[in-house]
Scaffold this motif. Sequence first.
Motif: not given
Lengths: 179, 199
Positions: B163-166, B168
């Motif tokens: 979920a780290e791209i949420v 960006t």
Amino acid sequence: MLLKTLEILSEGTVPLLIAGILLVAHWRGVNVFESFIQGAQEGFTTAVRIIPQLVAMFVAIDLLRLSGALDLVTKLLNPLLSLGGVPPDILPLVLTRPLSGSAAFGLTVDLINTHGPDSFIGRLASTMQGSTDTTFYILAVYFGAVGIKKPRHALFAGLMGDLAGFLASLYICQLAFGP
Amino acid sequence: MLNRIWLSFILIGIAAAILGGRAEVVTRAVTEGSQTAVETALGLIGTIAFWMGLMRIAEDAGLILLLARIIRPFVRWLFPEVPANHPALGSILLNMSANLLGLGNAATPLGLKAMAQLQELNEEPDTATNSMCTLLAINTSGITLIPTLVIAARAAAGSKNPAEIVGTTIIATCCSTMAALTVDAFCRHWGRKKPGGWR
């Protein structure tokens, strides 16, 4: 924390919305079953009415992809983009995203698997895939459903939004994850 | 305009296939493309029918109009041509909320309902109105808070933090939406007016 809240929110919205609408409508004296059938009938005809537009759009886009025309454009643009610091592997995704949602998602999964989900390209592809929607598909469905033949500036605005989304993804991923 | 784009897509595709020595892909594209199109539409029939059924109930109960009246002061600048006593804004709000929450299945039918209501206000039924272009700009630029499909794909590939791209994605999608709305507003004011159209 924020993510968890959003998850609960999107999971809880649908059941609450359905129950809420039905209860309020019943309380205000609406024959909910009759109304539902009428609306669903309209929905059914809408879904069938968009088939010709979808056939036209999907065939044209499959032709561009399968004939190698998209690959050719990719090759032509690559030297230009590498000057600007754009990783060449990402370009097919950029060109496919506005045309076909499923093909673009396939490319994203492919990039994630090839380079690793936590690589720069993997994160960039994930961000780009999620940041815009499939412009040509939305245009065909939304305008096809009501019989609009002249979209005026809608396509141009949509494609400019896609371009801005890609540039923003590139810039933000460079800031957040570094190349 | 769609006419010319479609024509050039088809002709470029056929030319590239012939020049590349694989004319047989033309038949494949025609078969696969038309099949996917019908499958997509058939897959949509159920959800579109359900959500439009539910929307009709809400409409008959006066809920959509109520919603439209409540939000009108906030979105009037986006859709200045929709009159005060019209339910279209209510449907537009529901469409935008469904997009934001990542409820793709509900977003399309709600957007189609909004389109149909905007079409009621259209004096030239074959030409898009300003409001329709704005609604399309919002939808094509994909305002979403949680890209669920992408997170699932990243998790499947063994990401340490799927979920780290949420974050960006949210920033990028905001830029995309703002750009689409800016271009839309620019074309609306400085492009050629409706008769004749902006091509």
